[in-house]
Design an enzyme around this catalytic site. Structure first.
Site, mmCIF file in Angstrom:
data_model
loop_
_atom_site.group_PDB
_atom_site.id
_atom_site.type_symbol
_atom_site.label_atom_id
_atom_site.label_comp_id
_atom_site.label_asym_id
_atom_site.label_seq_id
_atom_site.Cartn_x
_atom_site.Cartn_y
_atom_site.Cartn_z
ATOM 1 N N TYR A 66 0.825 -1.212 0.000
ATOM 2 C CA TYR A 66 0.000 0.000 0.000
ATOM 3 C C TYR A 66 0.855 1.257 0.000
ATOM 4 C CZ TYR A 66 -3.560 3.338 1.657
ATOM 5 O OH TYR A 66 -4.404 4.408 1.801
ATOM 6 N N LYS A 115 0.925 4.262 -2.868
ATOM 7 C CA LYS A 115 0.660 5.675 -2.606
ATOM 8 C C LYS A 115 1.870 6.547 -2.940
ATOM 9 C CE LYS A 115 -3.607 5.247 -1.434
ATOM 10 N NZ LYS A 115 -4.665 5.753 -2.341
#
Length: 261
Positions: A150, A154
């Site tokens: 994740y 990002k």
């Protein structure tokens, strides 16, 4: 000065709950003509009804999976003033226990889907001199064990924001990102399996790590999104704006690490 989006078409992805829902509701209050995208049709319809109640403008609901080419093509429309790339998924894992399916699932939605949908909608945004707001996370800059992949996704989204901002600036299209810290939403419950009581305890523990002493709620993120999308930010582009109460400065996200054994 009042922020208004009268006669502006705003597309919000991941609008069926959490931050996306809050963004949709605030744009509805500002008079926008909304297109709401998500995978849960019931939740989307519920959000659309609440948006319509604000100013009587019925949103257009699009049920689509943006991790797929078909979902992006279904979502892309010819007329658009603001694109809010909010759809995203997360995973709590690390390199010692992960597999490629987790990587692909996260990157297909959080990076590939954003890339593809933006690519398809750029001509409409150039025509309208519109703008894009991507929803990132301080996980893209704060290094935390357990935030793989994740955090990688990002970080990629942040750089995508800067690159596309530079590319589209001469065309009159602005591109920015909002980077939330700890924010009340369903995403942590989905990836941890927490009960509501466990989640509330987790939030209480988390807020102690935030310098300003509070976790964010969806409206905190929505207000920044609307500000960046408005003419109040007419010369702001390529910005990654943290809304986190100062959390990125203190490494408070290490509360996540306890979930990875």
């Amino acid at each position: 000065m009042e922020t208004t989006f009268d006669n502006k078409v705003v597309l919000v992805t991941g609008a069926s709950s959490g931050i996306g829902e809050a963004i949709a509701l605030l744009f509805a209050k500002c008079g926008a003509k909304l297109s709401l995208v998500g995978r849960n049709e019931k939740n989307l319809q519920d959000v659309a009804a609440r948006c319509a109640a604000e100013k009587g403008i019925q949103p257009f609901v699009i049920v689509a999976d943006l991790s797929t080419d078909e979902g992006c093509e279904k979502t892309a429309k010819d007329t658009l003033d603001v694109l809010v790339n909010n759809a995203g998924i997360s995973a709590r894992t690390c390199i010692q226990v992960t597999d490629m399916k987790i990587f692909d699932d996260v990157f297909n939605t959080d990076v590939r889907g954003v890339y593809n949908l933006t690519r398809l909608l750029v001509p409409a945004l150039i025509e309208s001199k519109g703008n894009i707001v991507n929803i990132s996370s301080i996980s893209g800059t704060v290094v935390v064990v357990g935030s793989l992949p994740y955090g990688m996704a990002k970080a990629a989204l942040d750089h995508f924001t800067r690159l596309v901002a530079l590319e589209l600036a001469p065309k009159g299209v602005r591109v920015n990102a909002v980077s939330p810290g700890l924010t009340v939403s369903n995403i942590v419950k989905r990836i941890t399996g927490y009960t509501e009581e466990e989640y509330q305890n987790w939030l209480k523990k988390g807020e102690k790590t935030v310098p300003m002493g509070e976790v964010c709620v969806g409206e905190d993120i929505a207000k920044m999104v609307v500000h960046l999308a408005s003419d109040h930010s007419r010369l702001v582009t390529g910005a990654i704006v943290q809304v986190d109460g100062g959390l990125q400065f203190c490494g408070g996200l290490n509360i996540y690490s306890e979930q990875i054994k």
